[in-house]
Enzyme design. Structure first.
Site, PDB file in Angstrom:
ATOM      1  N   THR A 249       0.783  -1.225   0.098  1.00 52.26           N
ATOM      2  CA  THR A 249       0.159  -0.144  -0.081  1.00 52.26           C
ATOM      3  C   THR A 249       0.970   1.140   0.047  1.00 52.26           C
ATOM      4  OG1 THR A 249      -1.561   1.322   1.352  1.00 52.26           O
ATOM      5  CG2 THR A 249      -0.367  -0.175   2.402  1.00 52.26           C
TER       6      THR A 249
ATOM      7  N   GLU B 144      -4.499  -3.018   4.901  1.00 51.95           N
ATOM      8  CA  GLU B 144      -4.013  -3.416   6.338  1.00 51.95           C
ATOM      9  C   GLU B 144      -5.221  -4.276   6.972  1.00 51.95           C
ATOM     10  OE1 GLU B 144      -3.549  -0.280   5.034  1.00 51.95           O
ATOM     11  OE2 GLU B 144      -1.545   0.444   5.642  1.00 51.95           O
TER      12      GLU B 144
ATOM     13  N   LYS C 237      -6.677  10.454  -2.429  1.00 51.90           N
ATOM     14  CA  LYS C 237      -7.169   9.380  -3.181  1.00 51.90           C
ATOM     15  C   LYS C 237      -8.112   9.576  -4.333  1.00 51.90           C
ATOM     16  CE  LYS C 237      -8.142   4.623  -1.714  1.00 51.90           C
ATOM     17  NZ  LYS C 237      -8.812   3.623  -0.878  1.00 51.90           N
TER      18      LYS C 237
ATOM     19  N   TRP D  28      -4.380   5.235  -4.826  1.00 58.28           N
ATOM     20  CA  TRP D  28      -3.757   6.481  -3.973  1.00 58.28           C
ATOM     21  C   TRP D  28      -2.632   7.270  -4.769  1.00 58.28           C
ATOM     22  CZ3 TRP D  28      -5.608   7.613   0.577  1.00 58.28           C
ATOM     23  CH2 TRP D  28      -6.035   6.791   1.175  1.00 58.28           C
TER      24      TRP D  28
HETATM   25  P1  AMP Z   1      -6.591   0.940   0.589  1.00 61.42           P
HETATM   26  O1  AMP Z   1      -5.714   0.631   1.769  1.00 61.42           O
HETATM   27  O2  AMP Z   1      -6.089   1.488  -0.634  1.00 61.42           O
HETATM   28  O3  AMP Z   1      -7.650   0.126   0.665  1.00 61.42           O
HETATM   29  O4  AMP Z   1      -7.176   2.501   1.417  1.00 61.42           O
HETATM   30  C1  AMP Z   1      -7.961   2.304   2.765  1.00 61.42           C
HETATM   31  C2  AMP Z   1      -8.363   3.875   3.046  1.00 61.42           C
HETATM   32  O5  AMP Z   1      -9.358   4.423   2.056  1.00 61.42           O
HETATM   33  C3  AMP Z   1      -8.893   4.048   4.311  1.00 61.42           C
HETATM   34  O6  AMP Z   1      -8.093   3.980   5.213  1.00 61.42           O
HETATM   35  C4  AMP Z   1      -9.817   5.356   3.752  1.00 61.42           C
HETATM   36  O7  AMP Z   1      -8.818   6.544   4.269  1.00 61.42           O
HETATM   37  C5  AMP Z   1     -10.210   5.305   2.632  1.00 61.42           C
HETATM   38  N1  AMP Z   1     -11.692   4.643   2.312  1.00 61.42           N
HETATM   39  C6  AMP Z   1     -11.810   3.284   2.180  1.00 61.42           C
HETATM   40  N2  AMP Z   1     -13.033   2.908   2.064  1.00 61.42           N
HETATM   41  C7  AMP Z   1     -13.590   4.278   2.567  1.00 61.42           C
HETATM   42  C8  AMP Z   1     -14.900   4.744   2.698  1.00 61.42           C
HETATM   43  N3  AMP Z   1     -16.029   3.665   2.290  1.00 61.42           N
HETATM   44  N4  AMP Z   1     -15.321   5.810   2.988  1.00 61.42           N
HETATM   45  C9  AMP Z   1     -14.213   6.722   3.083  1.00 61.42           C
HETATM   46  N5  AMP Z   1     -12.965   6.565   2.929  1.00 61.42           N
HETATM   47  C10 AMP Z   1     -12.750   5.206   2.634  1.00 61.42           C
END
Ligand code: AMP
Length: 544
Positions: free
Chosen positions: A183, A328, A440, A445
């Site tokens: 990530t 994570e 994002k 990202w």
């Molecule tokens: P990832 O590791 O790429 O899946 O990203 C995780 C991060 O994405 C989380 O810590 C949040 O900051 C953001 N995120 C994931 N799902 C949501 C959601 N439903 N609403 C708002 N932010 C989200």
């Protein structure tokens, strides 16, 4: 006293064994990169995955070795996935949307010995090949479609053709590493999350619960979310485990292509980031289309926009499962269901609740804390750093271990998500902000630090700060704020031309703005919160 039950190890080879044995005829349908739809079954995938295992063993891959994939969702990606995991190798899904330099860094950090990739990613593989020590490249292609290549890549079908389908799977500890996913969601170098067989199995069982994604053998599931996004949110396991048919969309993830599969394959459950659903809804609205088969959509990765929620639930009669999670967390954290206390509430109240990120399933613990680490009340008002624990939550990052095995956790074993949230009296969590310095966009990202570092190489730039600004389609897009060196002159176009080639194309800031002095926080760091406030107040002028 220990219990006296069988010690049935939670290893993932058993998932595909089960699928082949009990749901062997259930279909896996792939739209291949040439656009043609290919149909197979779990029984066939099971057989071919074992041939992959033997091809890997022949190459010398052993327990713990890393096998990379650069692949779209497809049946052959699934075969590689189970073929590697079955013999205790670690299946490392690489994100093809990264810049080649970042990808090379990750491949080297993970020490991938073999990389299996889709033909679409040949230019990417060729771009990184001389920077990495991959011993074998395998192209997912039929022999007659094998592309000429400069990296000695072999054809997937030829690679497995002569291999036996007999192999010993499993027979290792359930805590053995199964998968690896990096990530770049936090600052600094990308971090590897090393899933175990046990954690993925528990995550899968959690995801199959009715108040989670909930999948039955009667379902047809379209994971638009790629397998390189935290195991396609568990669907690459939950599909075969439940016996549901899987529809693998390959490379075409635009609205019309997704609609075509939803319709022709009579898909009942699908999962993707909001941007995909915006594309689909736009296509349906423009063409007066309906969704007669679809029962639920899982939307996560970014917050669900209200108009998407209303369109699905009110206009099309499709239930929205708003999911929050992280790489994570394997990735399930919460699911936006209507809590029992509101089951008879009016629709608008229920929809407002579903817009929140939701309730944790059993197996995930959440708490919010203030700046001193003191737990805040669950009153729906107090908002603080969101910490998590759980049966599929990271303990430490791959090769970032401090020897304790808990390098990602605080002294009490909590993992800080980098999100800021409130929790209401029903236990429903709502994300209110983010402490991590990232952007994002379309569910992927963009590292603000990498953008800033690239801009800082320009001789006219004294300081640079990248912030995410709201965007109707991509949720966020980067805005680059620049403080010039005294007396220096540079234009937006010059900065963009300078960044071109140094960053992935889609990371290019939508706009570059110049200010006299970037505001700094107490520790001398760029104050991004202040910049976001200035942007919201119209104080950072962006040319139309
Ligand atoms: P990832 O590791 O790429 O899946 O990203 C995780 C991060 O994405 C989380 O810590 C949040 O900051 C953001 N995120 C994931 N799902 C949501 C959601 N439903 N609403 C708002 N932010 C989200």
């Amino acid at each position: 006293m220990l219990g006296l039950m069988q010690d049935w190890q939670l290893t993932l080879d058993k998932v595909l064994d089960h699928a082949a044995r009990v749901h062997g005829g259930s279909e896996v349908i792939t739209r291949r990169t040439d656009g043609k739809v290919y149909r197979t079954t779990y029984a066939a995938i099971h057989r071919r995955a074992r041939q992959v295992s033997n091809a890997l063993l022949r190459h010398g891959i052993r327990l713990g070795d890393r096998v990379g994939t650069l692949g779209w969702n497809s049946e052959r990606h699934l075969e590689t996935w189970y073929g590697a995991m079955g013999i205790g190798a670690v299946l490392h899904t690489l994100n093809p949307r990264l810049h080649p330099d970042q990808l090379a860094w990750i491949i080297n950090h993970a020490e991938n010995r073999v990389v299996v990739f889709d033909t679409t990613f040949l230019p990417l593989a060729e771009a990184v090949a001389d920077k990495v020590k991959v011993e074998k490249w395998v192209v997912i292609a039929d022999p007659d479609q094998m592309p000429a290549n400069a990296i000695g890549a072999v054809c997937y079908e030829e690679w497995i053709a002569g291999e036996s389908a007999e192999v010993a799977w499993g027979q290792f500890d359930e805590r053995t590493a199964a998968g690896l996913c990096y990530t770049s969601g936090t600052t600094g170098d990308p971090k590897g999350v090393l899933y175990s067989h046990r954690s993925n199995m528990l995550e899968m069982l959690m995801a199959m619960g009715t108040d989670c994604i909930g999948i039955s053998a009667h379902d047809v599931v379209l994971p638009v979310v790629p397998m390189f996004h935290a195991n396609a949110w568990g669907l690459a396991f939950a599909g075969p485990a439940s016996g549901a048919s899987l529809v693998m969309p390959g490379a075409q993830l635009d609205g019309p292509s997704v609609y075509e599969l939803l319709d022709s394959e009579k898909v009942t459950i699908s999962a993707a980031v909001p941007t995909v659903w915006l594309g689909l809804l736009q296509h349906m609205e423009a063409n007066g289309l309906k969704l007669p088969h679809l029962k639920k959509v899982v939307i996560g990765g970014s917050a669900v926009p209200e108009r998407v929620l209303r369109a699905f639930e009110v206009d099309y009669g499709v239930e929205v499962y708003h999911a929050w999670g992280m790489t994570e967390m394997s990735p399930m954290g919460t699911i936006g269901r209507v809590p029992a206390g509101l089951k008879d509430a009016p629709l608008d109240v229920q929809l407002a609740q579903k817009l929140k990120q939701g309730l944790p399933p059993c197996g995930v613990e959440l708490k919010i804390v203030d700046e001193h680490g003191t737990e805040l009340p669950r009153d729906g008002e107090s908002s603080g750093r969101l910490l998590v624990k759980g049966m599929a939550v990271v303990g430490s990052y791959f090769r970032h271990d401090d020897g304790t095995g808990r390098a990602a956790l605080d002294a009490d074993g909590w993992f800080d998500t980098g999100d800021v949230a409130s929790i209401d009296q029903y236990g429903t969590m709502k994300i209110t902000d983010r402490t991590k310095d990232v952007i994002k966009s379309g569910g992927e990202w963009i590292s603000s630090i990498d953008l800033e570092n690239a801009a800082l190489l320009h001789p006219a730039v004294a300081n640079a700060a990248a912030i995410g600004i709201p965007h109707p389609k991509w949720d966020e897009r980067p805005l680059l704020v620049i403080e010039k060196k005294p007396g220096a002159s540079v234009s937006e176009a010059e900065i963009k031309a300078f960044l071109d080639g140094k960053i992935a194309k889609w990371w290019m800031p939508d706009a570059v703005v110049f200010i006299d002095a970037i505001p700094l926080g107490a520790t001398g760091k760029n104050n991004k919160l202040k910049l976001r406030e200035m942007y919201a107040a119209g104080e950072l002028t962006v040319a139309a």
